[in-house]
Design an enzyme around this catalytic site. Structure first.
Site, mmCIF file in Angstrom:
data_model
loop_
_atom_site.group_PDB
_atom_site.id
_atom_site.type_symbol
_atom_site.label_atom_id
_atom_site.label_comp_id
_atom_site.label_asym_id
_atom_site.label_seq_id
_atom_site.Cartn_x
_atom_site.Cartn_y
_atom_site.Cartn_z
ATOM 1 N N ASN A 144 9.655 -2.586 -4.952
ATOM 2 C CA ASN A 144 10.104 -1.712 -4.830
ATOM 3 C C ASN A 144 11.206 -1.270 -5.306
ATOM 4 O O ASN A 144 11.738 -0.638 -5.453
ATOM 5 C CB ASN A 144 10.497 -1.470 -2.608
ATOM 6 C CG ASN A 144 8.650 -1.792 -2.349
ATOM 7 O OD1 ASN A 144 8.097 -1.052 -3.110
ATOM 8 N ND2 ASN A 144 9.008 -1.402 -1.546
ATOM 9 N N VAL A 185 1.137 -1.470 0.180
ATOM 10 C CA VAL A 185 0.016 -0.131 -0.111
ATOM 11 C C VAL A 185 1.075 0.826 0.252
ATOM 12 O O VAL A 185 2.081 0.701 0.126
ATOM 13 C CB VAL A 185 -0.939 0.158 1.167
ATOM 14 C CG1 VAL A 185 -1.596 -0.896 1.287
ATOM 15 C CG2 VAL A 185 0.067 0.131 2.601
ATOM 16 N N LYS A 193 8.157 -9.200 -3.515
ATOM 17 C CA LYS A 193 8.073 -7.499 -2.386
ATOM 18 C C LYS A 193 9.168 -6.481 -2.811
ATOM 19 O O LYS A 193 9.013 -5.015 -2.937
ATOM 20 C CB LYS A 193 7.692 -7.801 -0.739
ATOM 21 C CG LYS A 193 7.516 -6.326 -0.774
ATOM 22 C CD LYS A 193 6.563 -4.973 -1.219
ATOM 23 C CE LYS A 193 6.130 -3.303 -0.749
ATOM 24 N NZ LYS A 193 5.787 -3.813 0.803
ATOM 25 N N CYS A 228 9.964 2.528 2.262
ATOM 26 C CA CYS A 228 10.877 0.692 1.309
ATOM 27 C C CYS A 228 11.050 1.243 0.309
ATOM 28 O O CYS A 228 12.551 0.747 0.189
ATOM 29 C CB CYS A 228 9.535 0.594 0.789
ATOM 30 S SG CYS A 228 7.907 -0.649 1.977
#
Length: 425
Positions: A208, A153, A204, A258
């Site tokens: 990023n 998110v 993930k 992130c």
């Protein structure tokens, strides 16, 4: 049955996740080591800023489905949502994940599910968490299920994206993945993809890292454009009309918990092969110094010997209060090293976190020689250039986010410079 959840970490991800589960009928016990934050939440007060969080927190606590304290409780599911920052040497700092995992061991029982939401280096579940969880005496994979389901998110839109984004679930075995998927179905409408824990961790970090590399490309284009007589913003906009091109936008650097952090996980684990990733990180980390030097150069062009700089924007992105890894802080640091007088202001940060920070916009702008836009908050986009002109000493603006309406500011007599636009640098 998964009726009670214990969430460890009540920050930008843990608290919204807790209230989402609570408001969808599950009993949630939230835990944080920050006693002040816990006390605020108990009184329905926020310690973070997020659209829609206040009303959802009120509903969760009023329903009795959400309780918070500094100590875990027995539950069916334990979710770990704590920070995973980097050390000064750019290596992963796993102390929060380790401490959170250790904190739940005394409360774990047969049949429980443990989910790591924190973004972590690949193999963290296998190499960091599982050895700690084995101290429970339970057999991992049968008596105790474990998985990784990273948040995906963006601050400012957390609740919309928690519900609608697709989600990755990686279990240590098939049962762990399926149980985790079934839990998140309480509120997730997006597709849920199942894989193994290490692949989920990698996914993930890849997401990023892709964005970091893309932004580094844009920042490199901005610097090249400034030397070639090109407006990089126009060039990128036109290039993105190509059906297979999607270049991100340049800026004063990259921040947040992130994008500015996760690529270092891959550099640390395989430095020989992560060459492009490493160079992208160095490029983005170099932007705050580049911006500070540009400010100094603009002052010199105007023959201002002791300029006062009004820094507008301290959070790492627009319309939030999050200063984690914010490039604005680094820009302020470099301006100080250049011995430039400055005052900084951010409308979303209500307490002074830097010595040079003011809580008043007018005080920041008063007698300024250069207005430096570092974050594209909506409040800055609608600044009245005529009113601003009455406050400043010299009418100069350096807009690193290309967010101000050029014509209005130029008409008010300002010399408006834009990052990556050689026509105005």
């Amino acid at each position: 049955m998964m009726n009670k959840i214990c969430v460890v970490g009540l920050g930008y991800i843990g608290l919204p996740t807790s209230v989402m589960f609570a408001n969808n009928g599950l009993h949630v016990h939230g835990v944080d080591v920050n006693a002040a934050a816990v006390e605020k939440i108990q009184h329905k007060q926020l310690h973070i800023e997020e659209n829609g969080l206040q009303e959802r927190l009120n509903a969760a606590i009023d329903s009795g489905n959400l309780t918070v304290s500094t100590t875990p409780e027995k539950a069916d599911v334990f979710i770990i949502a704590v920070p995973s920052p980097i050390n000064p040497d750019k290596t992963a700092d796993m102390k929060y994940v380790e401490a959170a995992t250790k904190s739940i061991v005394p409360f774990i029982e047969k049949g429980n599910l443990v989910i790591l939401e924190s973004t972590v280096p690949p193999r963290t579940v296998e190499d960091v968490m599982m050895p700690i969880l084995k101290e429970s005496g339970l057999e991992i994979g049968s008596e105790l299920l474990v998985s990784h389901s990273p948040e995906r998110v963006i601050p400012g839109r957390v609740f919309e994206e928690l519900v609608n984004n697709s989600r990755i679930v990686g279990g240590i075995n098939e049962e762990s993945s399926e149980k985790t998927r079934d839990l998140y179905r309480a509120f997730v409408k997006g597709e849920i993809f199942l894989t193994d824990a290490t692949t989920a961790e990698m996914v993930k970090v890849i997401e990023n890292t892709f964005r970091d590399v893309n932004i580094a490309f844009a920042n490199e284009l901005a610097r090249v454009s400034a030397n070639l007589g090109v407006n990089v913003w126009e060039a990128i906009k036109l290039a993105n009309h190509h059906p297979r091109v999607n270049i991100h936008l340049p800026g004063p650097g990259v921040g947040g918990h992130c994008i500015a952090v996760d690529p270092w996980f891959l550099v640390e684990q395989d430095p020989e092969n992560a060459k492009i990733i490493h160079l992208a990180r160095q490029t983005n980390d170099s932007m705050p110094l580049y911006v500070a030097n540009q400010v100094k150069a603009i002052a010199n062009q105007h023959q201002i010997t002791n300029p006062k700089v009004a820094v507008l924007g301290l959070s790492f992105k627009a319309n939030i209060d999050d200063m984690r890894e914010s490039p604005s802080v680094e820009v302020v640091h470099h301006l100080n090293e250049l011995n430039l007088e400055l005052t900084a202001f951010d409308p979303h940060i209500n307490e002074a976190k830097l010595p040079q920070q003011s809580l008043e916009l007018e005080e920041t702008l008063k007698d300024a020689d250069i207005i430096l836009i570092l974050t594209e908050h909506d409040e800055f986009k609608i600044l009245d250039p005529k009113q601003t002109a009455n406050l400043v000493r010299s009418k100069i603006v350096f807009d690193t986010k290309n967010c101000l309406p050029r014509d209005a500011w130029v008409k008010a007599g300002f010399d408006l410079r834009v990052l990556g636009d050689s026509k105005n640098l």
